[in-house]
Scaffold this active site. Structure first.
Site, PDB file in Angstrom:
ATOM      1  N   SER A   1      69.679 107.762   6.620  1.00 47.80           N
ATOM      2  CA  SER A   1      70.062 108.777   5.645  1.00 47.80           C
ATOM      3  C   SER A   1      71.255 109.545   6.186  1.00 47.80           C
ATOM      4  O   SER A   1      71.473 109.619   7.405  1.00 47.80           O
ATOM      5  CB  SER A   1      68.890 109.743   5.427  1.00 47.80           C
ATOM      6  OG  SER A   1      69.308 110.940   4.801  1.00 47.80           O
TER       7      SER A   1
ATOM      8  N   TYR B   1      62.465 115.279   9.583  1.00 47.06           N
ATOM      9  CA  TYR B   1      63.031 114.221   8.753  1.00 47.06           C
ATOM     10  C   TYR B   1      64.344 113.716   9.341  1.00 47.06           C
ATOM     11  O   TYR B   1      64.553 112.497   9.475  1.00 47.06           O
ATOM     12  CB  TYR B   1      63.264 114.731   7.328  1.00 47.06           C
ATOM     13  CG  TYR B   1      63.949 113.713   6.438  1.00 47.06           C
ATOM     14  CD1 TYR B   1      63.294 112.548   6.052  1.00 47.06           C
ATOM     15  CD2 TYR B   1      65.257 113.909   6.003  1.00 47.06           C
ATOM     16  CE1 TYR B   1      63.928 111.605   5.241  1.00 47.06           C
ATOM     17  CE2 TYR B   1      65.888 112.984   5.191  1.00 47.06           C
ATOM     18  CZ  TYR B   1      65.220 111.828   4.814  1.00 47.06           C
ATOM     19  OH  TYR B   1      65.855 110.895   4.022  1.00 47.06           O
TER      20      TYR B   1
ATOM     21  N   ALA C   1      58.428  99.115  -2.114  1.00 47.28           N
ATOM     22  CA  ALA C   1      59.135  98.452  -3.219  1.00 47.28           C
ATOM     23  C   ALA C   1      58.696  98.926  -4.598  1.00 47.28           C
ATOM     24  O   ALA C   1      59.244  98.486  -5.603  1.00 47.28           O
ATOM     25  CB  ALA C   1      58.920  96.942  -3.119  1.00 47.28           C
ATOM     26  N   ASN C   2      57.735  99.827  -4.658  1.00 43.70           N
ATOM     27  CA  ASN C   2      57.143 100.200  -5.945  1.00 43.70           C
ATOM     28  C   ASN C   2      57.839 101.350  -6.658  1.00 43.70           C
ATOM     29  O   ASN C   2      57.567 101.612  -7.826  1.00 43.70           O
ATOM     30  CB  ASN C   2      55.661 100.564  -5.754  1.00 43.70           C
ATOM     31  CG  ASN C   2      55.477 101.660  -4.719  1.00 43.70           C
ATOM     32  OD1 ASN C   2      55.913 101.518  -3.587  1.00 43.70           O
ATOM     33  ND2 ASN C   2      54.820 102.745  -5.091  1.00 43.70           N
TER      34      ASN C   2
END
Length: 288
Positions: A136, A162, A21-22
Site C-alpha cells: 500500500s 497497518y 477474492a470475494n
C-alpha cells in the site's frame, strides 16, 4: 497508451490463487482473470460471499477456505491446492481495532504479512510463474519494530500497525525476488499497490475515519476498485512485468499501472534479513 484489462494476455489454461477474492480488489482481480480465460482458486475466509461470486463467474472459479489469521487454516489450504501458475497475495485488513490472530499475532501483521509469508512458503514449490504481493502507499509510514512486531510491548496504534504490515509486505516481496533469483529459480516476485481505491476496506476502522473515507470515496482523488486492481493484474499477467519491481497507479493514488516509487527503507538488507528470519520463527515456515 494506458494499460487496461483489454491488454491482459489470453490466460486460457493458466491457474491463479487469489487470497481475499470475494470482495474489493480481490473480486475485481478475479473477475478480470476469469474474463481473460484463467481458472481462479478463490482463497477466502468468507465462504458465503465467495460462493455467491463464484456462482456468477462460472465453472473456472473455485472456492477454497482460507483464514490467513490462523496458521492451521493456511497449512490445510496449502495441502489441498495442487500446482498452479500465479499466487496473488491480495487479502488484507486496514486500521482495525486491536485484535489477535489464532496464533497470537497482532491481527494486521498476522493477516497481511505473516499469513501470506507462511502461505507463500508452503505453496512456493507449486508455483510455476510468479508471486504478486499487495502492499500500500501507506507503507511509506511503516516503522518496523522487530523487537515488538506484534505490538505486545507498546500502546497499540491501528494506523501505525497497518503501515508496518504494508512495509513488511513490500520488504517480503522484494526479498523474495532477490532470494528466488539467487537460488536460480525462474519464479518471479512482484509487488503492487492500488493507490487510493474504493474497495470497502476503508469501512472497518470502527472510528470516525470510516465516515471521512466514505466522503473521500466520492471525490476524484479516489478511483474504483476495478481501477485499483490494475497494478495487481499488470504484475500478475504482463510479460513485461519485472521481478522485484513495485507497481502502482501512475499518479501515485490514481491512474494506470506504472513502476511505483517507495520508501527507501525497504531496501535495507539487514532489516529485510531480520524480518525474514523473524517471520520464519513466528510462523514455523521456512521460505527458501
Amino acid at each position: 497508451m494506458a494499460w487496461s484489462t483489454a491488454d491482459i494476455p489470453d490466460q486460457s489454461g493458466r491457474k491463479f490463487v487469489v487470497t481475499g477474492a470475494n470482495s474489493g480488489l480481490g473480486e475485481q482481480t478475479t473477475r478480470a482473470l476469469i474474463a481473460a480465460g484463467a481458472t481462479v482458486v478463490m482463497a477466502c475466509r468468507n465462504q458465503d460471499t465467495a460462493n455467491a461470486l463464484a456462482a456468477k463467474l462460472g465453472e473456472r472459479a473455485h472456492v477454497e477456505k482460507l483464514d490467513l489469521a490462523d496458521l492451521a487454516s493456511v497449512r490445510a489450504f496449502a495441502e489441498r491446492v495442487g500446482e498452479f501458475d500465479v499466487l496473488i497475495n491480495n487479502a488484507g485488513l486496514m486500521a482495525i481495532p486491536e485484535r489477535r490472530t489464532a496464533d497470537g499475532f497482532e491481527m494486521q501483521m498476522g493477516t497481511n504479512h505473516l499469513g501470506h509469508f507462511a502461505l507463500t512458503g508452503l505453496l512456493l514449490e507449486k508455483v510455476s510463474d510468479r508471486v504478486v504481493t499487495l502492499s500500500s502507499f501507506m507503507h511509506q509510514f511503516g516503522r518496523l519494530n522487530l523487537g515488538d512486531l506484534n505490538w505486545e510491548k507498546r500502546r497499540y496504534l491501528r494506523w501505525n500497525a497497518y503501515a508496518d504490515s504494508k512495509m513488511a509486505n513490500l520488504m517480503f516481496g522484494k526479498e523474495l525476488a532477490r532470494r528466488l533469483e539467487t537460488s536460480g529459480s525462474t519464479v518471479s516476485s512482484m509487488i503492487a499497490h492500488p493507490g487510493y481505491a474504493d474497495t470497502g476496506l476503508q469501512g472497518h476502522t470502527e472510528s470516525f475515519m470510516d465516515q471521512l473515507m466514505a466522503i473521500a470515496a466520492k471525490t476524484p482523488m479516489v478511483q474504483s476498485a476495478a481501477a485499483g486492481a490494475l497494478p495487481t493484474l499488470y504484475a500478475a499477467t504482463s510479460p513485461d512485468a519485472q521481478t522485484g519491481l513495485f507497481y502502482g497507479p501512475k499518479l501515485t493514488m490514481v491512474g494506470p499501472p506504472h513502476v511505483s516509487g517507495y520508501n527507501g527503507k525497504a531496501n535495507n538488507q539487514g532489516t529485510r534479513n531480520a524480518l525474514w528470519d523473524l517471520s520464519e520463527e513466528l510462523t514455523g515456515v521456512k521460505v527458501l
